[in-house]
Design a protein around this motif. Structure first.
Motif, PDB file in Angstrom:
ATOM      1  N   LEU A   6       0.847  -1.191   0.000  1.00  0.00           N
ATOM      2  CA  LEU A   6       0.000   0.000   0.000  1.00  0.00           C
ATOM      3  C   LEU A   6       0.887   1.247   0.000  1.00  0.00           C
ATOM      4  O   LEU A   6       1.605   1.504   0.961  1.00  0.00           O
ATOM      5  CB  LEU A   6      -0.921  -0.014   1.220  1.00  0.00           C
ATOM      6  N   TYR A   7       0.839   1.965  -1.099  1.00  0.00           N
ATOM      7  CA  TYR A   7       1.595   3.207  -1.239  1.00  0.00           C
ATOM      8  C   TYR A   7       0.668   4.354  -0.877  1.00  0.00           C
ATOM      9  O   TYR A   7      -0.379   4.544  -1.515  1.00  0.00           O
ATOM     10  CB  TYR A   7       2.086   3.363  -2.678  1.00  0.00           C
ATOM     11  N   ALA A   8       1.041   5.138   0.122  1.00  0.00           N
ATOM     12  CA  ALA A   8       0.133   6.179   0.603  1.00  0.00           C
ATOM     13  C   ALA A   8       0.911   7.293   1.297  1.00  0.00           C
ATOM     14  O   ALA A   8       2.045   7.101   1.746  1.00  0.00           O
ATOM     15  CB  ALA A   8      -0.902   5.591   1.569  1.00  0.00           C
ATOM     16  N   ARG A  38       1.776  -4.201   3.710  1.00  0.00           N
ATOM     17  CA  ARG A  38       3.050  -3.495   3.857  1.00  0.00           C
ATOM     18  C   ARG A  38       2.896  -2.078   3.313  1.00  0.00           C
ATOM     19  O   ARG A  38       2.466  -1.884   2.175  1.00  0.00           O
ATOM     20  CB  ARG A  38       4.152  -4.237   3.086  1.00  0.00           C
ATOM     21  N   HIS A  39       3.254  -1.112   4.143  1.00  0.00           N
ATOM     22  CA  HIS A  39       3.107   0.289   3.755  1.00  0.00           C
ATOM     23  C   HIS A  39       4.401   0.809   3.140  1.00  0.00           C
ATOM     24  O   HIS A  39       5.492   0.614   3.685  1.00  0.00           O
ATOM     25  CB  HIS A  39       2.716   1.132   4.968  1.00  0.00           C
ATOM     26  N   ARG A  40       4.236   1.459   1.995  1.00  0.00           N
ATOM     27  CA  ARG A  40       5.351   2.055   1.269  1.00  0.00           C
ATOM     28  C   ARG A  40       5.168   3.573   1.259  1.00  0.00           C
ATOM     29  O   ARG A  40       4.104   4.059   0.900  1.00  0.00           O
ATOM     30  CB  ARG A  40       5.391   1.545  -0.168  1.00  0.00           C
ATOM     31  N   PRO A  41       6.171   4.320   1.667  1.00  0.00           N
ATOM     32  CA  PRO A  41       5.975   5.770   1.800  1.00  0.00           C
ATOM     33  C   PRO A  41       5.939   6.518   0.474  1.00  0.00           C
ATOM     34  O   PRO A  41       6.695   6.220  -0.450  1.00  0.00           O
ATOM     35  CB  PRO A  41       7.181   6.208   2.637  1.00  0.00           C
ATOM     36  N   GLU A 167      13.226   5.166   0.268  1.00  0.00           N
ATOM     37  CA  GLU A 167      12.025   4.375   0.025  1.00  0.00           C
ATOM     38  C   GLU A 167      11.094   5.094  -0.958  1.00  0.00           C
ATOM     39  O   GLU A 167      10.476   4.457  -1.816  1.00  0.00           O
ATOM     40  CB  GLU A 167      11.287   4.104   1.337  1.00  0.00           C
ATOM     41  N   VAL A 168      10.995   6.411  -0.824  1.00  0.00           N
ATOM     42  CA  VAL A 168      10.172   7.199  -1.743  1.00  0.00           C
ATOM     43  C   VAL A 168      10.712   7.062  -3.166  1.00  0.00           C
ATOM     44  O   VAL A 168       9.947   6.940  -4.135  1.00  0.00           O
ATOM     45  CB  VAL A 168      10.131   8.670  -1.306  1.00  0.00           C
ATOM     46  N   ALA A 169      12.035   7.079  -3.299  1.00  0.00           N
ATOM     47  CA  ALA A 169      12.644   6.935  -4.625  1.00  0.00           C
ATOM     48  C   ALA A 169      12.331   5.568  -5.220  1.00  0.00           C
ATOM     49  O   ALA A 169      12.094   5.456  -6.435  1.00  0.00           O
ATOM     50  CB  ALA A 169      14.160   7.134  -4.524  1.00  0.00           C
ATOM     51  N   ARG A 170      12.290   4.541  -4.388  1.00  0.00           N
ATOM     52  CA  ARG A 170      11.925   3.213  -4.883  1.00  0.00           C
ATOM     53  C   ARG A 170      10.479   3.199  -5.360  1.00  0.00           C
ATOM     54  O   ARG A 170      10.156   2.561  -6.369  1.00  0.00           O
ATOM     55  CB  ARG A 170      12.135   2.164  -3.785  1.00  0.00           C
ATOM     56  N   GLY A 175       7.096   3.280 -10.548  1.00  0.00           N
ATOM     57  CA  GLY A 175       6.066   3.862 -11.393  1.00  0.00           C
ATOM     58  C   GLY A 175       4.836   4.347 -10.656  1.00  0.00           C
ATOM     59  O   GLY A 175       3.789   4.566 -11.276  1.00  0.00           O
ATOM     60  N   ILE A 176       4.944   4.545  -9.345  1.00  0.00           N
ATOM     61  CA  ILE A 176       3.792   5.002  -8.571  1.00  0.00           C
ATOM     62  C   ILE A 176       3.590   6.480  -8.838  1.00  0.00           C
ATOM     63  O   ILE A 176       4.424   7.312  -8.497  1.00  0.00           O
ATOM     64  CB  ILE A 176       3.995   4.735  -7.066  1.00  0.00           C
ATOM     65  N   ARG A 177       2.448   6.820  -9.416  1.00  0.00           N
ATOM     66  CA  ARG A 177       2.161   8.208  -9.776  1.00  0.00           C
ATOM     67  C   ARG A 177       0.922   8.754  -9.073  1.00  0.00           C
ATOM     68  O   ARG A 177       0.687   9.956  -9.055  1.00  0.00           O
ATOM     69  CB  ARG A 177       1.962   8.321 -11.297  1.00  0.00           C
ATOM     70  N   SER A 178       0.100   7.886  -8.517  1.00  0.00           N
ATOM     71  CA  SER A 178      -1.149   8.307  -7.896  1.00  0.00           C
ATOM     72  C   SER A 178      -1.347   7.534  -6.608  1.00  0.00           C
ATOM     73  O   SER A 178      -1.079   6.323  -6.557  1.00  0.00           O
ATOM     74  CB  SER A 178      -2.321   8.047  -8.851  1.00  0.00           C
ATOM     75  N   VAL A 179      -1.779   8.234  -5.551  1.00  0.00           N
ATOM     76  CA  VAL A 179      -2.016   7.566  -4.273  1.00  0.00           C
ATOM     77  C   VAL A 179      -3.461   7.793  -3.832  1.00  0.00           C
ATOM     78  O   VAL A 179      -4.071   8.809  -4.191  1.00  0.00           O
ATOM     79  CB  VAL A 179      -1.046   8.076  -3.181  1.00  0.00           C
ATOM     80  N   PRO A 180      -3.999   6.816  -3.084  1.00  0.00           N
ATOM     81  CA  PRO A 180      -3.366   5.565  -2.685  1.00  0.00           C
ATOM     82  C   PRO A 180      -3.202   4.611  -3.863  1.00  0.00           C
ATOM     83  O   PRO A 180      -3.997   4.634  -4.804  1.00  0.00           O
ATOM     84  CB  PRO A 180      -4.344   4.986  -1.657  1.00  0.00           C
ATOM     85  N   HIS A 181      -2.179   3.778  -3.796  1.00  0.00           N
ATOM     86  CA  HIS A 181      -1.925   2.765  -4.814  1.00  0.00           C
ATOM     87  C   HIS A 181      -1.836   1.422  -4.108  1.00  0.00           C
ATOM     88  O   HIS A 181      -1.070   1.260  -3.163  1.00  0.00           O
ATOM     89  CB  HIS A 181      -0.630   3.061  -5.558  1.00  0.00           C
ATOM     90  N   PHE A 182      -2.639   0.468  -4.566  1.00  0.00           N
ATOM     91  CA  PHE A 182      -2.704  -0.850  -3.946  1.00  0.00           C
ATOM     92  C   PHE A 182      -2.136  -1.894  -4.906  1.00  0.00           C
ATOM     93  O   PHE A 182      -2.579  -1.974  -6.054  1.00  0.00           O
ATOM     94  CB  PHE A 182      -4.152  -1.249  -3.633  1.00  0.00           C
ATOM     95  N   GLU A 183      -1.202  -2.698  -4.444  1.00  0.00           N
ATOM     96  CA  GLU A 183      -0.724  -3.850  -5.209  1.00  0.00           C
ATOM     97  C   GLU A 183      -1.070  -5.098  -4.427  1.00  0.00           C
ATOM     98  O   GLU A 183      -0.614  -5.287  -3.299  1.00  0.00           O
ATOM     99  CB  GLU A 183       0.772  -3.742  -5.466  1.00  0.00           C
ATOM    100  N   PHE A 184      -1.895  -5.955  -5.040  1.00  0.00           N
ATOM    101  CA  PHE A 184      -2.413  -7.139  -4.360  1.00  0.00           C
ATOM    102  C   PHE A 184      -1.676  -8.421  -4.742  1.00  0.00           C
ATOM    103  O   PHE A 184      -2.087  -9.508  -4.368  1.00  0.00           O
ATOM    104  CB  PHE A 184      -3.907  -7.300  -4.674  1.00  0.00           C
ATOM    105  N   GLY A 185      -0.596  -8.302  -5.475  1.00  0.00           N
ATOM    106  CA  GLY A 185       0.124  -9.482  -5.914  1.00  0.00           C
ATOM    107  C   GLY A 185      -0.482 -10.058  -7.183  1.00  0.00           C
ATOM    108  O   GLY A 185      -1.584  -9.694  -7.606  1.00  0.00           O
TER     109      GLY A 185
END
Length: 210
Positions: A6-8, A38-41, A167-170, A175-185
């Motif tokens: 979860l990118y937020a 898992r939260h990604r900043p 972590e933000v750079a990762r 390619g995260i451009r919009s938040v929230p962004h959810f990756e469910f596998g």
């Protein structure tokens, strides 16, 4: 096990809606599925001063919005549609979020990351707290696996902004451009202010593929 990245950003209204909608969907429709979130900043205002930025001024200078209520209306309506309250006029300041993200990264090592993310988001939006302040952060984190002195030290650590920035750079490189962004596998991902039905559909597809 369903793994969710979860990118937020803590001070993003749509992230508040997304976090609470995700929790509601998992609770109501997938309570029998073990989940690892898992939260990604993502830091939207990396240069926000310690004293904060006045949101009406920010909206006016950056987006030409003269009436903040027009910007507040959609996320507030989305929150109401999911049965929880959000009054953005309660919190008219935005603060540096790097110290809070540093605490979230530390919480990932002790299994309290998602609960702490919800608590920090609520402290900011619902209680109008300054989540850039180390004492405020320590007061929240003490309920999620930290003692007060430890949490304050993490929030005040001069190396924390650099760790968060890496972590933000990762996140940006992913390619995260919009938040929230959810990756469910299993290649299933959604972004933005998604409805409960869209979140549930994404979870079902990820479970089907796995």
């Amino acid at each position: 096990m369903l793994h969710i990245d979860l990118y937020a950003e803590i001070t993003c209204p749509w992230c508040f809606v997304g976090l609470h909608r995700l929790d509601k969907v998992l609770r109501e429709h997938f309570s029998n599925v073990p989940v690892d979130i898992r939260h990604r900043p993502v830091v939207l205002l990396p240069d926000a001063p310690a004293g904060g930025l006045y949101i009406p001024d920010l909206l006016r200078s950056r987006y030409g919005v003269t009436d903040p209520k027009t910007a507040f209306a959609r996320p507030e309506a989305a929150a109401r549609a999911s049965g929880f309250g959000l009054d953005l006029s309660r919190q008219l300041w935005t603060y540096p979020t790097q110290p809070a993200h540093a605490l979230l990264l530390a919480a990932g090592e002790r299994g309290t990351q998602h609960q702490l993310a919800i608590a920090l988001t609520d402290a900011y939006f619902l209680d109008a707290r300054n989540i850039g302040d180390s004492d405020v952060l320590a007061g929240v984190a003490v309920h999620h696996g930290f003692d007060r002195r430890e949490a304050r030290a993490i929030a005040q650590d001069s190396a924390a902004p650099q760790q968060v920035q890496e972590e933000v750079a990762r996140s940006a490189a992913a390619g995260i451009r919009s938040v929230p962004h959810f990756e469910f596998g299993s290649g299933v991902a959604i972004s933005g202010g998604r409805s409960e039905a869209e979140i549930a559909s994404a979870v079902r597809e990820a479970l089907r593929r796995s």
